[in-house]
Design an enzyme around this catalytic site. Structure first.
Site, PDB file in Angstrom:
ATOM      1  N   HIS A   1       0.655  -1.129  -0.049  1.00  0.00           N
ATOM      2  CA  HIS A   1      -0.007  -0.076  -0.036  1.00  0.00           C
ATOM      3  C   HIS A   1       1.176   1.418  -0.042  1.00  0.00           C
ATOM      4  CE1 HIS A   1      -2.852  -2.889   1.908  1.00  0.00           C
ATOM      5  NE2 HIS A   1      -3.936  -1.852   1.266  1.00  0.00           N
TER       6      HIS A   1
ATOM      7  N   ASP B   1       2.119   2.068   3.354  1.00  0.00           N
ATOM      8  CA  ASP B   1       3.294   0.978   3.914  1.00  0.00           C
ATOM      9  C   ASP B   1       4.376   1.745   3.759  1.00  0.00           C
ATOM     10  OD1 ASP B   1       0.827  -0.336   4.549  1.00  0.00           O
ATOM     11  OD2 ASP B   1       0.903  -1.376   2.547  1.00  0.00           O
TER      12      ASP B   1
END
Length: 441
Positions: free
Chosen positions: A105, A108
């Site tokens: 992501h 992330d």
């Protein structure tokens, strides 16, 4: 934070195949990446990817307790330096596991930033880091995605939010993540609608929200073509959690949605075992249906706990279940751009760095063993022959004429009456087939 991040796992050599007699727990007993099975190597069939979020971002908390892992890259002053340290650890894990892909992501990998401009700058900076590491290691990006569910602004959804400004912010976030995925050579782009659903119908206009969701996905597809991104978009079906009802409930629901909003040319599905169970299905059901509907794309490889009713995201270890899943994947022709993403997390009590290695190694071996079982079953026609025999009548002249639209209801009924048809039921042979599958494991 001062110690080299790659020391997190110790000075280890990459994990290698050592055969079924191996005693080293950090060795592959079944996964021989170069072994040819059904015309492809195991690595080509399985296309393993390690995910960024559970492996490197989850601190080990749960609703009743906080952080247990105490990862060094989660504690520091400079968010970008922490992101770089996390990337060092991540690519060291990819190296040790000897897997070909990773997934992430946007938030992330890079600090979210105070606004979209700052987020774009942070993602671009971490892409600089990723590009170098991809070149050094050969590990590629299976897919990227944007986190449109964690931030407070998305508490009422992203694309389905009642506020068009939240919709616009989500569009900006997806553009950043999609363009980063293209820059890094990603094979797919995932749209996970974490909060695209409702908690109560008392304040929900479902038609509006569905139309918004359809338009959002169409815009992403349009931008994908504009920037020349060749990979498919993937939707990950999920029935519940965090909302009471998600609009991407299961494969069948997603297919109907894609058909209604004319998105079938650009969008396929990324299927997860835990989500299949929450929808009341088996993993192999969702894979078989996606293949039947022509929208199978990729899978998240994990498992749920049968005694718990939420998304536990445990590492997949059930060889029997996985054998049936791989039987359907192989029967459908296998992966093209998709693969197997370890959307799985170690338990909050598994606090040693080695636990992260053992989890992946065990699941990789379970998948490899299941692949071998499934390939053998297909070669022996363990399930395909009985299935074909069960439906053989439909391959005859009359069956084919009915399916081709060459017979009306009256014509079919008249033939049944004139010929005095009295069809008798035949055994489904379920127990026999269960025994055949068991003997194939």
């Amino acid at each position: 934070m001062n110690a080299p991040a790659t020391r997190f796992f110790g000075a280890l050599e990459p994990i290698r195949f050592q055969g079924t007699d191996a005693t080293d727990p950090l060795s592959y007993r079944w996964y021989d990446k170069n072994r040819v099975v059904a015309g492809r190597t195991m690595a080509e069939h399985l296309r393993f990817a390690v995910c960024y979020w559970h492996s490197f971002c989850w601190p080990g908390g749960d609703p009743f307790g906080g952080e247990t892992f105490l990862r060094p890259w989660m504690h520091g002053v400079d968010p970008m330096e922490m992101a770089k340290a996390k990337a060092d650890v991540a690519f060291d894990l990819f190296r040790l596991l000897d897997v070909p892909f990773f997934t992430f992501h946007d938030v992330d990998a890079a600090p979210e930033g105070a606004n979209l401009a700052e987020q774009a700058k942070n993602v671009a900076a971490i892409c600089d880091v990723f590009e170098k590491k991809i070149e050094e290691t050969g590990v590629k990006l299976l897919w990227g995605t944007a986190n449109l569910f964690s931030h407070r602004r998305y508490m009422a959804g992203a694309a389905t939010n009642p506020d068009p400004e939240v919709f616009a912010y989500a569009a900006g976030q997806v553009r950043i993540a999609l363009e980063a995925t293209k820059r890094l050579g990603g094979a797919n782009y995932v749209l996970w609608g974490g909060r695209e659903g409702y908690e109560t119908l008392l304040n929900t206009d479902m038609k509006r929200e569905l139309d918004q969701f359809g338009r959002f996905l169409a815009m992403v597809a349009e931008h994908k073509h504009k920037i020349g991104f060749d990979g498919p978009l993937l939707i990950e079906p999920k029935p519940r959690e965090p909302t009471k009802h998600q609009y991407d409930f299961d494969v069948a629901t997603v297919y109907g949605f894609l058909e209604r909003y004319d998105l079938l040319a650009d969008v396929k599905v990324n299927i997860e075992q835990n989500h299949a169970l929450l929808a009341g299905h088996s993993f192999e059901h969702e894979v078989m249906l996606a293949n039947a509907l022509g929208i199978f794309g990729s899978i998240d490889i994990n498992r749920g706990d049968a005694l718990l009713g939420w998304d536990t995201d445990q590492f997949a270890m059930d060889v029997g279940e996985l054998t049936l899943v791989f039987h359907e994947i192989l029967k459908g022709g296998g992966f093209t751009t998709g693969g197997m993403n370890f959307d799985a997390k170690i338990r909050r009590q598994s606090i040693d760095p080695a636990d992260l290695l053992h989890a992946h190694v065990g699941s990789i071996d379970a998948c490899a063993r299941a692949l071998l079982n499934a390939a053998a079953m297909l070669e022996k026609r363990t399930l395909t022959a009985p299935r074909e025999a069960r439906y053989a009548g439909w391959d005859g002249a009359e069956g084919q004429a009915i399916l081709a639209g060459k017979r009306s209801l009256a014509e079919v009924a008249d033939r049944a009456t004139a010929e005095g048809l009295d069809p008798q039921p035949r055994s489904g042979r379920q127990e026999f087939l269960e025994g055949e599958v068991m003997r194939s494991l």
